[in-house]
Design a protein around this motif. Structure first.
Motif, mmCIF file in Angstrom:
data_model
loop_
_atom_site.group_PDB
_atom_site.id
_atom_site.type_symbol
_atom_site.label_atom_id
_atom_site.label_comp_id
_atom_site.label_asym_id
_atom_site.label_seq_id
_atom_site.Cartn_x
_atom_site.Cartn_y
_atom_site.Cartn_z
ATOM 1 N N VAL A 1 0.829 -1.211 0.000
ATOM 2 C CA VAL A 1 0.000 0.000 0.000
ATOM 3 C C VAL A 1 0.871 1.273 0.000
ATOM 4 C CG1 VAL A 1 -1.950 1.171 1.071
ATOM 5 C CG2 VAL A 1 -1.756 -1.302 1.289
ATOM 6 N N ASP B 1 13.779 -2.583 5.877
ATOM 7 C CA ASP B 1 15.017 -3.046 5.241
ATOM 8 C C ASP B 1 15.366 -2.119 4.082
ATOM 9 O OD1 ASP B 1 17.000 -4.334 3.876
ATOM 10 O OD2 ASP B 1 15.865 -6.188 3.514
ATOM 11 N N LYS C 1 16.286 -3.631 0.503
ATOM 12 C CA LYS C 1 15.327 -4.461 -0.234
ATOM 13 C C LYS C 1 15.067 -3.899 -1.633
ATOM 14 C CE LYS C 1 10.956 -6.450 1.313
ATOM 15 N NZ LYS C 1 9.928 -6.262 2.343
ATOM 16 N N ARG D 1 12.915 -2.813 -4.765
ATOM 17 C CA ARG D 1 11.510 -2.356 -4.748
ATOM 18 C C ARG D 1 10.991 -2.129 -6.161
ATOM 19 N NH1 ARG D 1 10.348 -1.614 0.536
ATOM 20 N NH2 ARG D 1 12.229 -1.573 1.810
ATOM 21 N N GLY E 1 -5.563 -4.660 -2.321
ATOM 22 C CA GLY E 1 -4.727 -4.465 -3.502
ATOM 23 C C GLY E 1 -4.126 -3.069 -3.506
HETATM 24 N N1 NAP Z 1 -2.335 -4.959 1.164
HETATM 25 C C1 NAP Z 1 -3.594 -4.549 1.102
HETATM 26 O O1 NAP Z 1 -4.279 -4.751 0.103
HETATM 27 C C2 NAP Z 1 -4.212 -3.809 2.261
HETATM 28 C C3 NAP Z 1 -5.547 -3.381 2.157
HETATM 29 C C4 NAP Z 1 -6.117 -2.646 3.207
HETATM 30 C C5 NAP Z 1 -5.351 -2.368 4.325
HETATM 31 N N2 NAP Z 1 -4.060 -2.825 4.408
HETATM 32 C C6 NAP Z 1 -3.310 -2.511 5.626
HETATM 33 O O2 NAP Z 1 -2.260 -1.623 5.282
HETATM 34 C C7 NAP Z 1 -1.119 -1.887 6.092
HETATM 35 C C8 NAP Z 1 0.071 -2.181 5.197
HETATM 36 O O3 NAP Z 1 -0.192 -3.338 4.420
HETATM 37 P P1 NAP Z 1 0.788 -3.793 3.231
HETATM 38 O O4 NAP Z 1 0.080 -4.899 2.542
HETATM 39 O O5 NAP Z 1 1.216 -2.608 2.436
HETATM 40 O O6 NAP Z 1 2.013 -4.381 4.066
HETATM 41 P P2 NAP Z 1 3.455 -4.789 3.538
HETATM 42 O O7 NAP Z 1 3.434 -4.978 2.068
HETATM 43 O O8 NAP Z 1 3.939 -5.886 4.398
HETATM 44 O O9 NAP Z 1 4.354 -3.486 3.834
HETATM 45 C C9 NAP Z 1 4.734 -3.091 5.114
HETATM 46 C C10 NAP Z 1 5.752 -1.976 4.996
HETATM 47 O O10 NAP Z 1 6.057 -1.476 6.282
HETATM 48 C C11 NAP Z 1 7.458 -1.509 6.481
HETATM 49 N N3 NAP Z 1 7.706 -1.754 7.906
HETATM 50 C C12 NAP Z 1 7.268 -2.804 8.640
HETATM 51 N N4 NAP Z 1 7.666 -2.673 9.921
HETATM 52 C C13 NAP Z 1 8.348 -1.519 9.993
HETATM 53 C C14 NAP Z 1 9.007 -0.836 11.039
HETATM 54 N N5 NAP Z 1 9.048 -1.343 12.270
HETATM 55 N N6 NAP Z 1 9.616 0.334 10.763
HETATM 56 C C15 NAP Z 1 9.590 0.843 9.515
HETATM 57 N N7 NAP Z 1 8.969 0.242 8.471
HETATM 58 C C16 NAP Z 1 8.357 -0.923 8.704
HETATM 59 C C17 NAP Z 1 7.987 -2.623 5.580
HETATM 60 O O11 NAP Z 1 9.347 -2.411 5.300
HETATM 61 P P3 NAP Z 1 10.142 -3.336 4.241
HETATM 62 O O12 NAP Z 1 9.573 -2.980 2.902
HETATM 63 O O13 NAP Z 1 11.557 -2.938 4.373
HETATM 64 O O14 NAP Z 1 9.849 -4.749 4.653
HETATM 65 C C18 NAP Z 1 7.067 -2.443 4.382
HETATM 66 O O15 NAP Z 1 7.585 -1.439 3.521
HETATM 67 C C19 NAP Z 1 -1.509 -3.045 7.009
HETATM 68 O O16 NAP Z 1 -1.960 -2.542 8.237
HETATM 69 C C20 NAP Z 1 -2.645 -3.710 6.259
HETATM 70 O O17 NAP Z 1 -3.545 -4.370 7.125
HETATM 71 C C21 NAP Z 1 -3.476 -3.529 3.402
#
Ligand code: NAP
Length: 432
Positions: free
Chosen positions: A15, A47, A50, A52, A304
């Motif tokens: 996201v 990280d 990583k 991207r 998504g």
């Molecule tokens: N994916 C969806 O479709 C979706 C839909 C609705 C809501 N959401 C919500 O949106 C949020 C993000 O989802 P996502 O799918 O985008 O997750 P994701 O792809 O796992 O991305 C998480 C990001 O946060 C970074 N991160 C994690 N821990 C961290 C920390 N301690 N300090 C700094 N950066 C940190 C990660 O860094 P790295 O890149 O270096 O690993 C990554 O860039 C979640 O709460 C999820 O429930 C997601």
């Protein structure tokens, strides 16, 4: 002259990177619409090394989300890290520092919404969270603002795309849960760890947020009935079909006449003719019934990169409007009309009950007798031909009954010698 608004992105995953990409794509349009130019000034990731898919200047990246909070040029932080403890500490500090918060983190809000919004109210800092419920569907803004003049009679939602995809494939192709889940994981529709998706809790987090917003107090997760789709079989889907129903992982949110609020997220039989029955694949939908508006249905992509970042961009527009003219609304407004949940055991529903029974005379009478003792009436009985796991399936639909006695009765039936294996008890929703 547009006002420049400094943004800090905490998270650059699915996201977060989508928000950055789509800000580049539609920033000029957003600027014309809002009078604000959004500038991403820092990006926190876990990280730095990583690789991207979406590129951003290297100097924007940091490994410490706290750097976003310390930067006076950042007015809005967008929390898209996932998890609970780290985002909670981050959001608390952001509010204390007077920075507007945008988040898509449903688990965080469902577990800690009460304290986050209390702090936000004290500090007069808005917290926006459109992306937390149903991805690209603008249901938060609708419930909070467009329907502000309604009492909510009921909200029903299909709020988890993975579960809906699995149930759709099981329905269309007669497949069992296990193989469809494995395939969904291979295709990337389900996470490597799909637990929260299929055990109902991802949808429950979203239902808790919707219900809390609709009824003006934070619903404790322990008061929500949550069950996943793991025990639904291809046979159940076929039996439901014969009865005129589809099985969906349905969030049901409603108030009873005394103002008690019921929230459940369980596999539910819904009439095939209802609009939610035709929501297939990874799509989400929410049906809202208000006392003034009547029925309104929202449909779209619930997750998504692009749909979810669309909701985050909408929240950035809200943040810009707030910065231009601060107002009372801080993302959640409590009110005194409701304030308590109905105990799960006293919630009323119709049910689908599937039993495996011995194929001999007198079995149906024993089962009917056990149900009658609990004052639970039978609506219909079907006994499909053939054996499943060495026993004959017996499918009953049951009149309205409180959940507590119904569950106890299902357990009593399971202990009858003529009943084999674990019964499956599902709710039926008729939307009346
Ligand atoms: N994916 C969806 O479709 C979706 C839909 C609705 C809501 N959401 C919500 O949106 C949020 C993000 O989802 P996502 O799918 O985008 O997750 P994701 O792809 O796992 O991305 C998480 C990001 O946060 C970074 N991160 C994690 N821990 C961290 C920390 N301690 N300090 C700094 N950066 C940190 C990660 O860094 P790295 O890149 O270096 O690993 C990554 O860039 C979640 O709460 C999820 O429930 C997601």
């Amino acid at each position: 002259m547009s006002r420049v608004i400094g943004i800090g992105l905490a998270g650059f995953g699915t996201v977060g990177a989508g928000v950055y990409k789509n800000l580049l794509r539609n920033g000029p349009l957003l600027e014309q619409r809002t009078g604000a130019r959004f500038e991403v000034r820092k990006i926190a990731v876990r990280d730095m090394a990583k690789p991207r898919d979406v590129q951003a200047p290297a100097e924007l990246f940091t490994q410490s989300a706290d750097d976003l909070l310390a930067d006076p040029a950042i007015e809005v932080v967008v929390e898209l890290m996932g998890g609970i403890d780290i985002p909670l500490a981050f959001v608390r500090k952001a509010i204390e520092a007077g920075k507007i918060v945008v988040t898509g983190n449903k688990a965080l809000l469902a577990e800690h919404g009460a304290e986050i919004f209390e702090l936000a109210r004290d500090k007069r800092v808005p917290v926006f969270y459109e992306a937390a419920v149903a991805g690209g569907i603008p249901i938060i803004k609708s419930v909070r603002e467009a329907f502000a003049g309604n009492r909510f009679e009921a909200i029903h939602g299909i709020l988890n795309g993975t579960s809906n995809y699995i149930l759709t494939r099981m329905t269309d192709e007669g497949l069992e849960f296990g193989p469809v889940l494995a395939e969904a994981q291979q295709l990337g529709y389900a996470e490597a760890d799909p637990a929260l998706d299929v055990n109902g809790w991802d949808a429950a987090h979203k239902a808790i947020i919707l219900a809390s917003l609709a009824y003006g107090f934070w619903i404790p997760p322990r008061d929500v009935l949550v069950e996943g789709i793991e025990r639904v079989t291809a046979s159940d889907i076929r039996f439901a079909d014969e009865l005129g129903y589809r099985i969906k992982l349905l969030a049901t949110i409603k108030a009873d006449e005394a103002g008690g609020i019921e929230v459940r997220v369980v596999p539910t039989l819904i009439p095939k003719a209802h609009m939610l029955a035709s929501v297939g694949g990874v799509f989400n939908a929410v049906a809202v019934r208000g006392d003034v508006v009547g029925e309104a249905v929202f449909y779209g992509r619930g997750a998504g990169q692009d749909p979810t970042s669309s909701s985050v961009l909408g929240d950035l527009a809200e943040a810009a409007a707030f910065l231009q003219s601060p107002r009372q609304c801080v993302g959640f407004t409590s009110h005194g009309l409701y304030g308590r949940c109905k105990p799960v055991d006293r919630t009323i529903s119709k049910y689908y009950l599937r039993l495996g029974v011995e194929d001999r005379p007198g079995v149906l009478a024993q089962i009917a007798g056990t149900l009658a003792k609990a004052d639970i009436g039978i609506l219909s009985v079907i006994q499909p031909e053939g054996l499943v796991d060495g026993s004959v399936p017996l499918v009953l639909t049951l009149h309205d009954a409180p959940y507590g006695p119904m569950k106890q009765t299902a357990e009593a039936l399971a202990s009858l010698p003529c009943v084999k294996g674990q019964p499956l008890l599902l709710h039926m929703e008729t939307f009346s």
